[in-house]
Design an enzyme around this catalytic site. Structure first.
Site, PDB file in Angstrom:
ATOM      1  N   GLU A   1       0.760  -1.347   0.051  1.00 65.38           N
ATOM      2  CA  GLU A   1      -0.088   0.015   0.094  1.00 65.38           C
ATOM      3  C   GLU A   1       1.027   1.388  -0.136  1.00 65.38           C
ATOM      4  OE1 GLU A   1      -3.183  -0.205  -1.141  1.00 65.38           O
ATOM      5  OE2 GLU A   1      -3.380  -1.469   0.546  1.00 65.38           O
ATOM      6  N   HIS A   2       0.520   2.066  -0.847  1.00 62.08           N
ATOM      7  CA  HIS A   2       1.296   3.476  -1.269  1.00 62.08           C
ATOM      8  C   HIS A   2       2.639   3.238  -1.475  1.00 62.08           C
ATOM      9  CE1 HIS A   2      -1.949   6.272   0.531  1.00 62.08           C
ATOM     10  NE2 HIS A   2      -2.364   5.081   1.514  1.00 62.08           N
ATOM     11  N   THR A   3       3.082   2.102  -2.146  1.00 64.83           N
ATOM     12  CA  THR A   3       4.298   2.078  -2.895  1.00 64.83           C
ATOM     13  C   THR A   3       4.287   2.284  -4.230  1.00 64.83           C
ATOM     14  OG1 THR A   3       3.605  -0.308  -2.914  1.00 64.83           O
ATOM     15  CG2 THR A   3       4.821   0.044  -1.168  1.00 64.83           C
TER      16      THR A   3
ATOM     17  N   GLY B   1     -16.026   4.339  -2.527  1.00 63.61           N
ATOM     18  CA  GLY B   1     -15.426   4.576  -1.191  1.00 63.61           C
ATOM     19  C   GLY B   1     -15.107   3.605  -0.321  1.00 63.61           C
TER      20      GLY B   1
ATOM     21  N   GLY C   1     -12.440   1.549  -0.924  1.00 61.93           N
ATOM     22  CA  GLY C   1     -11.044   1.256  -0.978  1.00 61.93           C
ATOM     23  C   GLY C   1     -10.861   0.058  -2.118  1.00 61.93           C
TER      24      GLY C   1
ATOM     25  N   SER D   1     -11.189   0.434  -5.369  1.00 61.50           N
ATOM     26  CA  SER D   1     -11.056   1.121  -6.758  1.00 61.50           C
ATOM     27  C   SER D   1     -12.118   1.194  -7.506  1.00 61.50           C
ATOM     28  CB  SER D   1      -9.787   0.205  -7.297  1.00 61.50           C
ATOM     29  OG  SER D   1      -8.526   0.474  -6.652  1.00 61.50           O
ATOM     30  N   SER D   2     -13.268   1.565  -7.091  1.00 59.99           N
ATOM     31  CA  SER D   2     -14.526   1.663  -7.962  1.00 59.99           C
ATOM     32  C   SER D   2     -13.980   2.737  -9.176  1.00 59.99           C
ATOM     33  CB  SER D   2     -15.713   2.201  -7.215  1.00 59.99           C
ATOM     34  OG  SER D   2     -15.298   3.391  -6.491  1.00 59.99           O
TER      35      SER D   2
ATOM     36  N   GLU E   1      -7.128   9.820 -13.934  1.00 65.66           N
ATOM     37  CA  GLU E   1      -7.382  10.096 -12.645  1.00 65.66           C
ATOM     38  C   GLU E   1      -6.371  11.288 -11.998  1.00 65.66           C
ATOM     39  OE1 GLU E   1      -8.603   7.906  -8.695  1.00 65.66           O
ATOM     40  OE2 GLU E   1      -8.662   7.068 -10.359  1.00 65.66           O
TER      41      GLU E   1
ATOM     42  N   ASP F   1      -4.045   0.582  -9.168  1.00 67.87           N
ATOM     43  CA  ASP F   1      -5.447   0.288  -9.315  1.00 67.87           C
ATOM     44  C   ASP F   1      -5.940   0.043 -10.819  1.00 67.87           C
ATOM     45  OD1 ASP F   1      -5.556   0.799  -6.571  1.00 67.87           O
ATOM     46  OD2 ASP F   1      -6.447   2.621  -6.594  1.00 67.87           O
TER      47      ASP F   1
END
Length: 390
Positions: free
Chosen positions: A33-35, A129, A131, A133-134, A167, A179
């Site tokens: 995550e966040h990588t 919302g 988490g 990845s809609s 995005e 994502d």
């Protein structure tokens, strides 16, 4: 939600059958995550939940958009007027994602001519919302529909890049490419080991059922908005720390050199962010090795380590996510962690298959005692990436 239902809704809206229906899935990130915006590694897989886009071409330069989840009617935009400085707002803000994809196609010089356009109807069971990845599912499904309709040859990697450009530049969320790549490139029954610098992909078998396991997705139903600045702040902090260490990106800091690098940083926030990114990259490598070896249960503690790092060093968790992870572990999960960008959304719990009812019940009871909304809890298995369905 089915392709025939989506096609029928398109016909009622626009007066003719769509030329096709395309699908793209949401995703769960098992670890990493966040990588992605630090050029690192991640290990997502696609969900069975997906976004469907029914579409047809136009010849008048108009883009008409409709979502089954939005009570307002058809939104009409001119392709020539698409501008990141003036995206759809208010009740129509959902349309930023498909409009951004069209803008990205035009910006790239791909032949969705100003004399063209499209009619789109969107239906989705990827919870917004959560988490999961809609937004990426919507972007990738739209990009696949339009490139297919207009005969634009793109690879799945290029499709993901177009969706990410939409995005980043049109919606305004400075996300990495994980994502969109998971949604565009995943395969059923596998997790996707992604090197976000080289975009090299490895599909690793991930069959919980065969191992007697379940992976629960616990949607806390806490909504988040990654465009509110917190996501961008963390990205900026990482890039500033990499520059302070003389590195192109935090991906270039070896795990073995972490302690010495942290000692060189004077900003305590940067130290925490760096520690998370470097240890998270190491966790991706280790979980990937365990999956290849068929040792799925042994990955559980690494999931829990990842949650603690996201909670304490990256500071993107929230009380509901912490409660979901802690309760699942107390009820017997091998490991649990938040998934996605954070500030709400979903948690994962790796459990024995026969413990699903007990763990889900414990989490639901804990949420009730805390006065939280009831969580949505489902079991997840890796599904296929984006494709045409009709």
């Amino acid at each position: 939600m089915t392709a025939p239902r989506t096609a029928d809704a398109f016909r009622r809206l626009y007066g003719s059958a769509p030329e096709g229906v395309w699908a793209a899935p949401g995703r769960v990130n098992l670890i990493g995550e966040h990588t992605d915006y630090n050029d690192g590694f991640c290990l997502p897989f696609a969900l069975p939940q997906r976004t469907l886009v029914a579409a047809s071409r136009r010849t008048d330069g108009l883009l008409r958009l409709h979502s089954a989840d939005v009570p307002s009617g058809v939104l009409t935009l001119r392709l020539a007027d698409l501008d990141p400085a003036h995206p759809p707002q208010g009740p129509d803000s959902w349309a930023r994602y498909p409009a951004g994809v069209v803008w990205a196609l035009l910006e790239a010089g791909l032949p969705v001519s100003p004399l063209g356009g499209a009619d789109l109807h969107v239906d989705s069971d990827v919870p917004a919302g959560a988490g999961l990845s809609s937004s990426a599912a919507l972007e990738v499904a739209t990009a696949l529909a339009l490139t297919d309709l207009y005969g634009i040859p793109v690879t799945p990697t290029e499709l993901a890049a177009l969706a990410r450009r939409a995005e980043n530049a049109y919606v305004g969320v400075p996300c990495g490419v994980m994502d969109q790549t998971a949604s565009a490139c995943a395969t059923a029954g596998h997790a996707l080991h992604l090197d976000t610098r080289s975009l090299a992909r490895q599909h690793i078998p991930f069959d919980c059922a065969a191992a007697g396991l379940r992976l629960l997705v616990i949607d806390t139903r806490v909504k988040h908005d990654l465009a509110d600045g917190a996501y961008a702040e963390r990205r900026a902090s990482c890039h500033e720390a990499a520059a302070a260490l003389g590195l192109p990106a935090l991906r270039d800091l070896p795990y073995a050199d972490l302690d010495s690098a942290l000692a060189r940083l004077t900003d305590p926030v940067q130290r925490r962010r760096v520690r998370h990114v470097v240890t998270e990259n190491e966790r991706v490598v280790r979980v990937g090795e365990l999956l290849r070896a068929g040792r799925l249960r042994d990955a559980g503690p690494l999931l829990s380590e990842g949650h603690a790092s996201l909670r304490d060093d990256y500071e993107v968790s929230c009380p509901e996510l912490d409660l979901a992870a802690a309760t699942a572990e107390a009820a017997g999960a091998y490991g649990a962690r938040m998934t996605g960008g954070g500030f709400g959304g979903s948690a994962l719990a790796l459990i024995d298959a026969d413990a699903e009812e007990a763990v889900a019940g414990a989490v639901a009871q804990a949420f009730a005692r805390a006065g939280h909304r009831p969580p949505r809890i489902t079991a997840a298995a890796p599904a296929a990436g984006a494709h045409r369905v009709r």
